[in-house]
Write a protein that holds these residues in place. Structure first.
Motif, mmCIF file in Angstrom:
data_model
loop_
_atom_site.group_PDB
_atom_site.id
_atom_site.type_symbol
_atom_site.label_atom_id
_atom_site.label_comp_id
_atom_site.label_asym_id
_atom_site.label_seq_id
_atom_site.Cartn_x
_atom_site.Cartn_y
_atom_site.Cartn_z
ATOM 1 N N ARG A 103 1.074 -1.073 -0.356
ATOM 2 C CA ARG A 103 0.106 0.312 -0.065
ATOM 3 C C ARG A 103 1.474 1.179 0.096
ATOM 4 N NH1 ARG A 103 -5.608 -0.675 1.237
ATOM 5 N NH2 ARG A 103 -6.196 -2.471 1.882
ATOM 6 N N VAL A 104 2.222 1.203 0.834
ATOM 7 C CA VAL A 104 3.073 1.982 0.437
ATOM 8 C C VAL A 104 3.267 2.627 -0.730
ATOM 9 C CG1 VAL A 104 5.159 3.250 1.528
ATOM 10 C CG2 VAL A 104 3.352 2.157 3.120
ATOM 11 N N ALA A 105 3.711 1.578 -0.973
ATOM 12 C CA ALA A 105 4.118 1.219 -2.416
ATOM 13 C C ALA A 105 3.520 2.145 -3.616
ATOM 14 C CB ALA A 105 4.976 0.438 -3.724
ATOM 15 N N VAL A 106 2.345 1.609 -3.868
ATOM 16 C CA VAL A 106 0.473 2.080 -4.312
ATOM 17 C C VAL A 106 0.869 3.353 -4.292
ATOM 18 C CG1 VAL A 106 -1.750 2.438 -5.098
ATOM 19 C CG2 VAL A 106 -0.166 0.303 -4.309
ATOM 20 N N ALA A 107 1.263 4.246 -2.894
ATOM 21 C CA ALA A 107 0.678 5.574 -2.228
ATOM 22 C C ALA A 107 1.985 6.284 -3.332
ATOM 23 C CB ALA A 107 0.586 6.017 -1.384
ATOM 24 N N ARG A 108 2.889 6.114 -3.211
ATOM 25 C CA ARG A 108 4.688 6.432 -3.793
ATOM 26 C C ARG A 108 4.470 6.750 -5.253
ATOM 27 N NH1 ARG A 108 9.368 2.553 -3.168
ATOM 28 N NH2 ARG A 108 8.275 1.271 -4.904
ATOM 29 N N ALA A 109 3.731 5.489 -5.903
ATOM 30 C CA ALA A 109 3.216 5.182 -7.388
ATOM 31 C C ALA A 109 2.050 7.139 -7.805
ATOM 32 C CB ALA A 109 2.490 4.201 -7.788
ATOM 33 N N LEU A 110 1.134 7.105 -7.077
ATOM 34 C CA LEU A 110 0.646 8.229 -6.860
ATOM 35 C C LEU A 110 1.150 9.598 -6.338
ATOM 36 C CD1 LEU A 110 -2.717 6.437 -5.584
ATOM 37 C CD2 LEU A 110 -1.810 6.797 -7.897
ATOM 38 N N ILE A 111 2.362 9.654 -6.239
ATOM 39 C CA ILE A 111 2.322 11.291 -5.594
ATOM 40 C C ILE A 111 2.844 12.289 -6.688
ATOM 41 C CG2 ILE A 111 4.959 10.279 -5.660
ATOM 42 C CD1 ILE A 111 3.559 12.331 -2.512
ATOM 43 N N MET A 112 3.016 11.614 -7.826
ATOM 44 C CA MET A 112 3.436 12.504 -9.301
ATOM 45 C C MET A 112 1.998 12.437 -9.736
ATOM 46 S SD MET A 112 6.833 13.627 -8.414
ATOM 47 C CE MET A 112 6.729 14.479 -9.747
ATOM 48 N N ASP A 113 1.124 12.506 -9.375
ATOM 49 C CA ASP A 113 -0.027 11.802 -10.430
ATOM 50 C C ASP A 113 -0.063 11.642 -11.736
ATOM 51 O OD1 ASP A 113 -1.509 13.564 -8.033
ATOM 52 O OD2 ASP A 113 -0.904 15.662 -7.956
ATOM 53 N N PRO A 114 0.073 10.569 -11.861
ATOM 54 C CA PRO A 114 0.702 10.152 -13.172
ATOM 55 C C PRO A 114 -0.663 9.986 -13.537
ATOM 56 C CG PRO A 114 0.941 8.542 -11.276
ATOM 57 C CD PRO A 114 1.043 9.498 -10.817
ATOM 58 N N PRO A 115 -0.906 9.849 -15.017
ATOM 59 C CA PRO A 115 -1.943 9.136 -15.809
ATOM 60 C C PRO A 115 -1.733 7.840 -15.902
ATOM 61 C CG PRO A 115 -0.549 10.497 -16.865
ATOM 62 C CD PRO A 115 0.186 10.694 -15.404
ATOM 63 N N LEU A 116 -1.105 7.506 -15.217
ATOM 64 C CA LEU A 116 -0.890 5.846 -16.198
ATOM 65 C C LEU A 116 -0.259 5.156 -14.489
ATOM 66 C CD1 LEU A 116 -0.761 3.556 -18.065
ATOM 67 C CD2 LEU A 116 1.167 4.126 -19.130
ATOM 68 N N VAL A 117 -0.519 4.101 -14.649
ATOM 69 C CA VAL A 117 0.041 3.161 -12.896
ATOM 70 C C VAL A 117 0.617 1.967 -14.094
ATOM 71 C CG1 VAL A 117 -0.128 2.440 -10.960
ATOM 72 C CG2 VAL A 117 -1.168 4.444 -11.438
ATOM 73 N N LEU A 118 1.608 1.505 -13.612
ATOM 74 C CA LEU A 118 2.122 0.393 -14.035
ATOM 75 C C LEU A 118 2.566 -0.522 -12.997
ATOM 76 C CD1 LEU A 118 4.753 1.241 -17.182
ATOM 77 C CD2 LEU A 118 1.744 0.427 -17.572
ATOM 78 N N ALA A 119 1.705 -2.061 -12.995
ATOM 79 C CA ALA A 119 2.262 -2.025 -11.454
ATOM 80 C C ALA A 119 2.502 -4.273 -12.202
ATOM 81 C CB ALA A 119 0.494 -2.835 -10.802
ATOM 82 N N ASP A 120 4.187 -4.517 -11.340
ATOM 83 C CA ASP A 120 3.943 -5.723 -12.440
ATOM 84 C C ASP A 120 3.969 -6.980 -10.845
ATOM 85 O OD1 ASP A 120 5.193 -7.520 -12.880
ATOM 86 O OD2 ASP A 120 7.418 -6.767 -13.111
ATOM 87 N N GLU A 121 2.776 -8.179 -10.743
ATOM 88 C CA GLU A 121 2.610 -8.606 -10.281
ATOM 89 C C GLU A 121 2.628 -8.030 -8.819
ATOM 90 O OE1 GLU A 121 2.297 -11.589 -11.214
ATOM 91 O OE2 GLU A 121 3.870 -12.513 -12.698
#
Length: 236
Positions: free
Chosen positions: A154-172
Motif C-alpha cells: 500500500r505504501v508502494a501504491v501511494a508512492r506511485a501516485l505522488i506525481m499524479d501520473p495518468p498511467l500506473v503500471l504494476a508488475d505482479e
C-alpha cells in the motif's frame, strides 16, 4: 470510463538472445489502453507480460512497431524526455515493493517528489493524503520492517501516485500477498482507475484478478490470444 486512448501499441516486436538462441518475447502485438481503464495482462511465465510492461513505461524499446502515449511516439523521445516521461507520466508498482528501509512510510511515498527537487517538508502533506487514501495514515512514521507485506504494498501504491501520473503500471503486485490482502490491493487499483488514471497490471493470477478489472488481456508466446472486456469495457 473515458473513451480516449492513452496508449496504443501497433505491431510491437521484441527479441532477446538466451543462451545464444533468439527468443521472441513480443510478436506483433497490437493493443489500445483507454483513459481510466484497469487492464490486467495475464499469461504464464515467459509469455511476454513483463516485457510489455517495460515497453509501456519506456524502460525498454521495441525492435519494431510503434508505442504511442496520447499520440506521441515514445521511442522518438530523447533519453532525457523518456526519463521525464517515466518521472511525471508513469507510476510504477513492483512485486517486491522496493521501499527504502531507513525511511518511514511517508518519506518513502515522498521519494519521487524529492528526486524531482521538492523539499521533504513541502512533500509531506501530499504524502500523508495518499497514505490516508490507502488506509495507512496511522502507520506514516513506521519503517518498512515494522509493516506487513500488504502494508508495504500500500505504501508502494501511494508512492506511485505522488506525481499524479495518468498511467500506473504494476508488475505482479499481489504476488507476495495472501489472497485477502491481494484483493484489497486490487480494489485500490480499481479505485485509482475510477478516479481517471489508467492502470495496467501484469499477473499470472487470472482467477483472482478478473472480478476487479475492466479488461483481461491474455498473452501467450508473445502474442495476444484474447482481450476480454469485463462489464462492458472497451475491447482492443
Amino acid at each position: 470510463m473515458s473513451e480516449s486512448v492513452i496508449l496504443e501499441l501497433s505491431g510491437v516486436t521484441k527479441t532477446y538472445r538466451v543462451g545464444g538462441q533468439p527468443v521472441r518475447a513480443l510478436d506483433g502485438v497490437d493493443l489500445r489502453i483507454m483513459d481510466g481503464e484497469f487492464t490486467s495482462i495475464v499469461g504464464p511465465s515467459g509469455s511476454g507480460k513483463s516485457t510489455m510492461l517495460h515497453m509501456l513505461g519506456a524502460l525498454d524499446g521495441p525492435d519494431s512497431g510503434s508505442i504511442r502515449f496520447r499520440g506521441i511516439e515514445i521511442g522518438a523521445l530523447s533519453e532525457e524526455q523518456q526519463a521525464d516521461f517515466r518521472r511525471h507520466r508513469v507510476g510504477f508498482v513492483f512485486q517486491f515493493f522496493n521501499l527504502l528501509p531507513t525511511l518511514t512510510a511517508w518519506e518513502n511515498v515522498a521519494v519521487p517528489k524529492l528526486l524531482d527537487g521538492t523539499g521533504l517538508r513541502k512533500a509531506k502533506p501530499r504524502a500523508m493524503e495518499l497514505l490516508d487514501l490507502v488506509g495507512l495514515v496511522d502507520r506514516a512514521d513506521h519503517r518498512p520492517a515494522e509493516l506487513s507485506g500488504g502494508q508495504m504494498q500500500r505504501v508502494a501504491v501511494a508512492r506511485a501516485l505522488i506525481m499524479d501520473p495518468p498511467l500506473v503500471l504494476a508488475d505482479e503486485p499481489t504476488g507476495n500477498l495472501d489472497s485477502k490482502t491481494g484483493a484489497g490491493i486490487l480494489d485500490l487499483f480499481a479505485g485509482i482507475a475510477r478516479s481517471g488514471s489508467s492502470v495496467v497490471m501484469v499477473t499470472h493470477d487470472l482467477v483472482g484478478t478478473a472480478s476487479h478489472c475492466d479488461r483481461v488481456v491474455t498473452l501467450l508466446d508473445g502474442r495476444i490470444t484474447a482481450s476480454d472486456p469485463v462489464e462492458g469495457a472497451v475491447n482492443v
